[in-house]
Design a protein around this motif. Structure first.
Motif, mmCIF file in Angstrom:
data_model
loop_
_atom_site.group_PDB
_atom_site.id
_atom_site.type_symbol
_atom_site.label_atom_id
_atom_site.label_comp_id
_atom_site.label_asym_id
_atom_site.label_seq_id
_atom_site.Cartn_x
_atom_site.Cartn_y
_atom_site.Cartn_z
ATOM 1 N N THR A 102 7.704 47.769 42.139
ATOM 2 C CA THR A 102 6.377 47.233 41.868
ATOM 3 C C THR A 102 5.904 48.338 40.632
ATOM 4 O OG1 THR A 102 6.174 46.676 44.245
ATOM 5 C CG2 THR A 102 4.223 47.386 43.004
ATOM 6 N N LEU A 103 6.215 49.561 40.746
ATOM 7 C CA LEU A 103 5.801 50.510 39.752
ATOM 8 C C LEU A 103 6.282 50.140 38.106
ATOM 9 C CD1 LEU A 103 6.171 54.030 41.562
ATOM 10 C CD2 LEU A 103 4.120 52.568 41.223
ATOM 11 N N LEU A 104 7.224 49.645 38.281
ATOM 12 C CA LEU A 104 7.944 49.147 36.884
ATOM 13 C C LEU A 104 7.469 48.060 36.371
ATOM 14 C CD1 LEU A 104 11.997 50.186 37.459
ATOM 15 C CD2 LEU A 104 10.175 51.211 36.177
ATOM 16 N N HIS A 105 6.743 47.268 37.075
ATOM 17 C CA HIS A 105 5.947 46.076 36.849
ATOM 18 C C HIS A 105 4.517 46.213 37.130
ATOM 19 C CE1 HIS A 105 9.436 43.740 35.798
ATOM 20 N NE2 HIS A 105 10.086 44.502 36.550
ATOM 21 N N LEU A 106 3.650 47.373 37.388
ATOM 22 C CA LEU A 106 2.510 47.704 37.765
ATOM 23 C C LEU A 106 1.611 46.991 37.238
ATOM 24 C CD1 LEU A 106 1.323 49.318 40.053
ATOM 25 C CD2 LEU A 106 0.906 51.160 38.442
ATOM 26 N N ASP A 107 1.815 46.596 35.932
ATOM 27 C CA ASP A 107 0.482 46.038 35.138
ATOM 28 C C ASP A 107 0.510 44.656 35.524
ATOM 29 O OD1 ASP A 107 2.530 45.482 32.092
ATOM 30 O OD2 ASP A 107 3.073 45.946 33.966
ATOM 31 N N PRO B 2 3.846 43.475 45.925
ATOM 32 C CA PRO B 2 4.163 42.035 45.400
ATOM 33 C C PRO B 2 3.636 40.844 46.238
ATOM 34 C CG PRO B 2 6.097 43.336 44.802
ATOM 35 C CD PRO B 2 5.278 44.008 45.942
ATOM 36 N N THR B 3 4.190 41.030 47.391
ATOM 37 C CA THR B 3 3.898 39.441 48.539
ATOM 38 C C THR B 3 3.399 39.881 49.639
ATOM 39 O OG1 THR B 3 6.145 39.462 49.132
ATOM 40 C CG2 THR B 3 5.734 38.321 46.824
ATOM 41 N N PHE B 4 2.915 38.721 50.201
ATOM 42 C CA PHE B 4 2.547 38.736 51.672
ATOM 43 C C PHE B 4 3.706 39.048 52.547
ATOM 44 C CE2 PHE B 4 0.030 37.922 55.237
ATOM 45 C CZ PHE B 4 0.922 36.943 56.143
ATOM 46 N N ARG B 5 4.986 38.744 52.086
ATOM 47 C CA ARG B 5 5.950 38.752 53.272
ATOM 48 C C ARG B 5 6.635 40.347 52.957
ATOM 49 N NH1 ARG B 5 9.019 34.854 55.215
ATOM 50 N NH2 ARG B 5 10.079 36.550 56.634
ATOM 51 N N ASP B 6 6.293 40.863 51.859
ATOM 52 C CA ASP B 6 6.673 42.484 51.789
ATOM 53 C C ASP B 6 6.020 43.224 52.836
ATOM 54 O OD1 ASP B 6 6.650 42.141 48.202
ATOM 55 O OD2 ASP B 6 8.289 42.201 49.499
ATOM 56 N N ARG C 121 11.733 43.823 29.819
ATOM 57 C CA ARG C 121 11.971 43.794 31.355
ATOM 58 C C ARG C 121 12.256 42.243 31.671
ATOM 59 N NH1 ARG C 121 6.087 45.833 33.434
ATOM 60 N NH2 ARG C 121 5.396 44.641 31.812
ATOM 61 N N PRO C 122 13.010 42.057 32.745
ATOM 62 C CA PRO C 122 13.156 40.849 33.467
ATOM 63 C C PRO C 122 11.867 40.272 33.989
ATOM 64 C CG PRO C 122 14.318 42.535 34.608
ATOM 65 C CD PRO C 122 13.779 43.153 33.432
ATOM 66 N N ALA C 123 11.734 39.195 34.480
ATOM 67 C CA ALA C 123 10.543 38.920 35.065
ATOM 68 C C ALA C 123 10.286 39.367 36.328
ATOM 69 C CB ALA C 123 10.588 37.244 35.264
ATOM 70 N N ALA C 124 9.133 39.870 36.750
ATOM 71 C CA ALA C 124 8.765 40.538 37.864
ATOM 72 C C ALA C 124 9.585 39.905 38.996
ATOM 73 C CB ALA C 124 7.598 40.891 38.196
ATOM 74 N N ARG C 125 9.190 38.648 39.084
ATOM 75 C CA ARG C 125 9.470 37.672 40.334
ATOM 76 C C ARG C 125 10.976 37.700 40.455
ATOM 77 N NH1 ARG C 125 6.797 32.694 42.154
ATOM 78 N NH2 ARG C 125 5.601 33.325 40.250
ATOM 79 N N ASP C 126 11.929 37.830 39.356
ATOM 80 C CA ASP C 126 13.341 37.457 39.550
ATOM 81 C C ASP C 126 13.823 39.060 40.129
ATOM 82 O OD1 ASP C 126 13.645 35.749 36.297
ATOM 83 O OD2 ASP C 126 13.239 35.221 38.374
ATOM 84 N N VAL C 127 13.148 39.952 39.640
ATOM 85 C CA VAL C 127 13.600 41.393 40.337
ATOM 86 C C VAL C 127 13.154 41.352 41.676
ATOM 87 C CG1 VAL C 127 13.753 43.851 39.938
ATOM 88 C CG2 VAL C 127 13.366 42.409 37.986
ATOM 89 N N HIS C 128 12.103 40.977 41.988
ATOM 90 C CA HIS C 128 11.721 41.045 43.161
ATOM 91 C C HIS C 128 12.368 40.191 44.223
ATOM 92 C CE1 HIS C 128 8.673 39.915 46.734
ATOM 93 N NE2 HIS C 128 8.472 41.276 46.523
ATOM 94 N N ASN C 129 12.832 38.950 43.833
ATOM 95 C CA ASN C 129 13.748 38.369 44.609
ATOM 96 C C ASN C 129 15.105 38.801 44.901
ATOM 97 O OD1 ASN C 129 11.703 36.177 45.011
ATOM 98 N ND2 ASN C 129 12.355 34.928 43.152
#
Lengths: 297, 476, 213
Positions: free
Chosen positions: B66-71, B251-255, C21-29
């Motif tokens: 999350t921090l690496l995609h915080l924006d 990121p998500t509800f499931r988290d 950066r790869p897409a956030a969603r992909d990394v999160h998945n």
């Protein structure tokens, strides 16, 4: 002195082999596995294999607790191994690293790796030094950007053993033939507990010491309060933590408190002595070295 | 930019702040008792979970990611929350955040606000700003109420009033709640708080809360609590203002399934805390119809920029590290001079404030590692402490005596020849201080050592000297 | 004059490597989730565990079959010396015994809610491991204030609503994730007074659960 035939020693000290090793680093990569294979084969044939153990005594033991180093030598020789001491050694760099002087520590790491590059097994009677190496050397090497250094770390670290680890894991020994007829309680240093996960090894070794009564230390997972420079930068809090630790030790009724780290023992022993408690601190190696006379060296 | 962490910038250095607290019997007893109770409860409920390590790994990974995609996630949150009727504000520092909140409350014509526990509002020192603007804040968390009525400072992240005993609390309540009589059991005191606060819950029309988690996917906010005052503040008023550090987003509800298992077990030693409230924007006919979220920086982007200590922002404010810290156990939270105390405080406070303040905090640790063992999101606190110490030294802020000693040691340890010489010099140098095998009266840093410990004299022969002799004496 | 929003986003982007950066969603998945996401217990042990955990924090637990709900509610209310409750609109008529008085919540004010003897609701999901009841506050199932202000909450939980783990329960609620949601694990509590755990600070001080098998 033991008279076992040490094949590995013969090979390593044979002048031609030494020369070859020094001039052809790639030769070492062939030679070491071959040597190990030979040694294992020798072992299978029924001959006792003995190790050439390189002692990294730790800078503070060297200066302040030479008897611990002597005890390690005595125990390992009693078990039929040869001990060498590479005089070029100084320090692992922990004090500087932990206090925020990381560049100085990097220099000490390089020195350590160069000195012990080809050692068969490195014995360190100090869990905190081993923790320093395992926890921080890889990261320090990676951060330096020096690939050779990183390879050195990967190469040497697996051959580094804290003293109780060397005995129990590497040499497969739990009874070192010691005799120490006293009541003893064991303090497990934070590094031994949390970095090395070696808590049980010292205990096993002590349980096999003849005449020794081992008493469990309450709240053994609690830090003694030494923490290196912490003890001088936060002396009152350190003393308060020491007070708790001493209370636990005194509650056991043991005559002796032991540990695998003289850093903790210097702090604990200093407190026990100032308070006039009569309880002594003795390094694990010195207990294991004790034999017929029943006294640590 | 006015970065604030409560009153940390004016606090005394840790060793000085700790001294008087070490001699405070009540604090020592309360801290010991509180930390032991929670620590044991935590150990039990964590011991029940065969997948605890897997949960920690997931928690750590989610936070790091999350921090690496915080924006990205903050913008996603803003979009979703706004779509659901919430209004999102951004505040670069403490002053800006306080200003926004004061303005919002003023614009509604309100002069009172009920507050749910939020360390973030303490961090920005919101209450003094509200009071200066003629707005009265009422803390509704029992411990925060005790701290507020006692005009005091919190001393623990989860049980902020642990430095107070029952008798003191009773006195406070009698006086500040203007009661004629009051029993002295914990139940009596809780009942008094319930009555005192209930009147406010049902009447006051504006609330300020923090957030444990902001969910980017849905634009939701999650508040984790035990007493029910959170539900009261989040549901009954007309206007709700939530202030949250930017690192609170997930990121998500499931988290939530990961963090709602990690947090209660770590914070209070329960399988699940009594109430979790999750809400999104505004829901017609249910709860506040005016909802504002303030996303706060206040130094967090500085921490984000340091990739060796970025993990500090993973913290979910459980307080487990405080409960196992052997240093915290001796001093309690006030020694840290910040609302963030204990191991996490020692790394958060200096980083948010910048290293010129709170420099003593990275050294307020023996690096025992107990905190790292229990951190539910696996923040390697000892490593970050060492990194921060490196920063202090690098900035030239280490004491001169120490820098010199380290330099000398470095030189001495730089070669075995120098080390051998140094050993001899030490033995000579100790002579004036030596008597009966012990050393005393040593000046400087080492004087602190001998205040509470005997120091043996350096032996006459070092190990390497003995070895050298032995080697010469060996048979050829 | 850049807005705070712009300033903060700019600072974030210069603090982290945003280059490729790869897409956030992909990394999160791709985040490894080795923790337990599916329960192992069979139905009866599952329900027993749920009951046990409810009793752990002194919630009353009553089992009954679907046809006996009204009767059980009446029994429970008699035990609590109450003669009626406030209800949301989704509570079925069949649950309501005629000799008890049930008040529909059609926008009651807070002081009215403060005076009712208690509230009766169903639930959306439950977690056995922690004895948790989860309410999704659709208008039919009841606004949040309804289960907050009254001092007593009687909750009807159907056996097939009970999951063993929290991940399973939250998984069931994914479609309603943007509704107001409250998880309830026992009555409120505090340990802020000398670490003595005191139950019932704010929110309903008494919770009873009817488990419909």
């Amino acid at each position: 002195m033991q008279n076992d035939f040490c094949l590995s020693q013969l090979l390593v000290h044979f002048p031609a082999t030494s020369l070859m090793l020094r001039t052809l680093p790639s030769a070492k990569r062939i030679f070491m596995p071959a040597k190990n294979w030979l040694r294992d084969a020798w072992k299978t044939l029924g001959w006792r294999s003995c190790l050439q153990i390189s002692l990294f005594v730790a800078c503070y033991n060297d200066l302040l607790f030479p008897q611990t180093g002597k005890a390690v030598v005595a125990v390992l020789e009693r078990l039929g191994h040869t001990v060498e001491f590479r005089e070029a050694q100084t320090c692992c760099g922990q004090m500087h690293y932990n206090s925020g002087y990381q560049p100085d520590a990097l220099a000490m790491m390089r020195r350590f790796l160069n000195v012990f590059e080809d050692a068969e097994a490195i014995c360190v009677p100090s869990a905190s030094c081993v923790a320093m190496m395992r926890d921080h050397y890889p990261k320090m090497a990676a951060a330096s950007g020096d690939t050779k250094l990183k390879n050195q770390v990967d190469d040497v670290l697996p051959r580094v053993f804290e003293f109780s680890e060397l005995l129990v894991d590497r040499l497969g020994v739990t009874d070192v033939g010691a005799f120490y007829p006293h009541t003893v309680t064991l303090h497990t240093s934070c590094h031994s507990l949390r970095s090395l996960h070696a808590a049980g090894k010292a205990e096993t070794l002590l349980e096999h010491v003849r005449g020794l009564t081992l008493i469990d230390l309450p709240q053994s997972e609690e830090c003694c309060g030494f923490g290196g420079t912490f003890a001088v930068k936060n002396p009152e809090v350190s003393a308060a933590m020491l007070g708790d630790k001493m209370q636990c030790i005194l509650s056991t009724g043991a005559k002796v408190c032991t540990a695998g780290d003289n850093s903790c023992l210097m702090h604990i022993g200093g407190g026990l002595s100032l308070q006039g408690t009569g309880v002594r601190t003795v390094h694990l190696a010195e207990i294991l070295a004790a034999s017929d006379s029943g006294e640590a060296l | 930019m006015s970065i604030r962490v409560g009153k940390a910038a004016q606090a005394a250095a840790f060793p000085d702040a700790a001294k008087p607290l070490l001699n405070n019997f009540q604090i020592r007893r309360n801290v010991r008792h509180a930390t032991e109770v929670i620590r044991n409860k935590r150990a039990n409920v964590v011991g029940e979970m065969p997948d605890w390590e897997a949960l920690r790994d997931a928690g750590h990974a989610i936070k790091q990611h999350t921090l690496l995609h915080l924006d990205t996630y903050l913008q996603q949150f803003e979009e979703a929350c706004t779509r659901a009727g919430g209004i999102v504000h951004w505040a670069t520092d403490a002053d800006e955040a306080s200003r926004i909140i004061v303005e919002l409350i003023r614009s509604k014509g309100e002069h009172e606000v009920i507050k749910v526990k939020t360390m973030t509002s303490d961090e920005i020192q919101l209450n003094p700003s509200l009071e200066a603007a003629g707005i009265t804040p009422y803390e509704t968390d029992l411990a925060d109420l005790i701290v507020q009525l006692g005009n005091d400072q919190p001393s623990h992240i989860v049980v902020p009033a642990l430095h107070r005993n029952k008798a003191e609390i009773r006195e406070l309540f009698l006086r500040e709640m203007k009661l004629d009589q009051l029993g002295d059991t914990a139940e009596d005191l809780a009942a008094a708080a319930r009555a005192y606060l209930r009147e406010k819950f049902l009447r006051v029309r504006t609330a300020v809360s923090g957030a444990n988690f902001l969910v980017a996917e849905t634009g939701s906010v999650c508040v984790v609590e035990s007493e029910g005052n959170g539900r009261m503040c989040l549901t009954l008023p007309e206007t709700l203002i939530t202030i949250a550090g930017i690192e609170k987003v997930i990121p998500t509800f499931r988290d939530l399934e990961v963090f709602l298992q990690l947090l209660p077990r770590s914070a209070t030693g329960e399988r699940m805390n009594p109430y979790n409230s999750i809400w999104t924007g505004v829901t017609p006919g249910d709860g506040p119809q005016s909802f504002h979220v303030i996303l706060l920086d206040n130094g967090r982007t500085n921490v984000l920029a340091d990739d060796e200590s970025r993990d500090t922002l993973d913290c979910i404010r459980c307080g487990a590290c405080l409960n196992v810290c052997p240093v915290y156990r001796q001093t309690g939270g006030h020694a840290y001079g910040s609302i963030y105390a204990g191991p996490i405080g020692a790394i958060v406070t200096p980083q948010l404030l910048g290293m010129e303040h709170s420099q003593s905090l990275p050294y307020a640790s023996s690096l025992c590692g107990a905190c790292y063992e229990v951190c539910p999101v696996k923040i390697n606190i000892p490593e970050i402490l060492i990194h921060l110490r490196g920063k202090v030294v690098h900035n030239g802020d280490a004491p001169l005596e120490e820098r010199m000693a380290m330099k000398v040691a470095s030189l001495a340890l730089g070669s075995s020849a120098r080390f051998s010489v140094a050993q001899k010099l030490v033995r000579i140098g100790q002579l004036p201080f030596q008597s009966d095998g012990k050393l005393s009266g040593i000046p400087g840093m080492l004087a602190a050592w001998t205040a509470s410990r005997d120091l043996n004299a350096v032996p006459a022969e070092s190990f390497r000297e003995w070895w050298a002799k032995r080697k010469k004496g060996q048979p050829a | 004059m850049t807005s705070a929003r712009e300033q903060i986003l700019t600072r974030i982007r210069s603090a982290i490597p945003t280059g490729e950066r790869p897409a956030a969603r992909d990394v999160h998945n791709a985040v490894a989730r080795q923790y337990s996401r599916v329960g192992q217990l069979q139905r009866e042990p599952l329900l027993e565990l749920f009951e046990e955990r409810l009793r752990d924090y002194e919630a009353g637990v009553y089992r009954c079959s679907e046809g006996e709900i009204a009767r059980t509610i009446a029994t429970v209310l008699a035990a609590r010396a109450k003669n009626g409750l406030v209800i949301p609109s989704s509570v079925p008529r069949s649950w309501l015994s005629p000799n008890l008085s049930f008040l529909a919540d059609d926008g009651l004010c807070y002081s009215a809610l403060d005076k009712v003897p208690g509230v009766l609701t169903g639930c959306s999901a439950a977690v056995a491991l922690s004895g948790t009841v989860i309410l999704v506050h659709t208008p039919e199932d009841g606004r949040r204030a309804l289960t907050l202000i009254p001092d007593y909450h009687l909750c009807v939980v159907f056996a097939d609503q009970v999951s063993e783990t929290l991940p399973e329960a939250l998984g069931k609620l994914q479609d309603q994730a943007a509704m107001p949601i409250t998880t309830i694990s026992g009555p409120s509590a505090t340990s802020d007074i000398e670490m003595t755990r005191v139950k019932g600070v704010h929110g309903p001080r008494v919770l009873d659960v009817i488990l419909v098998i």
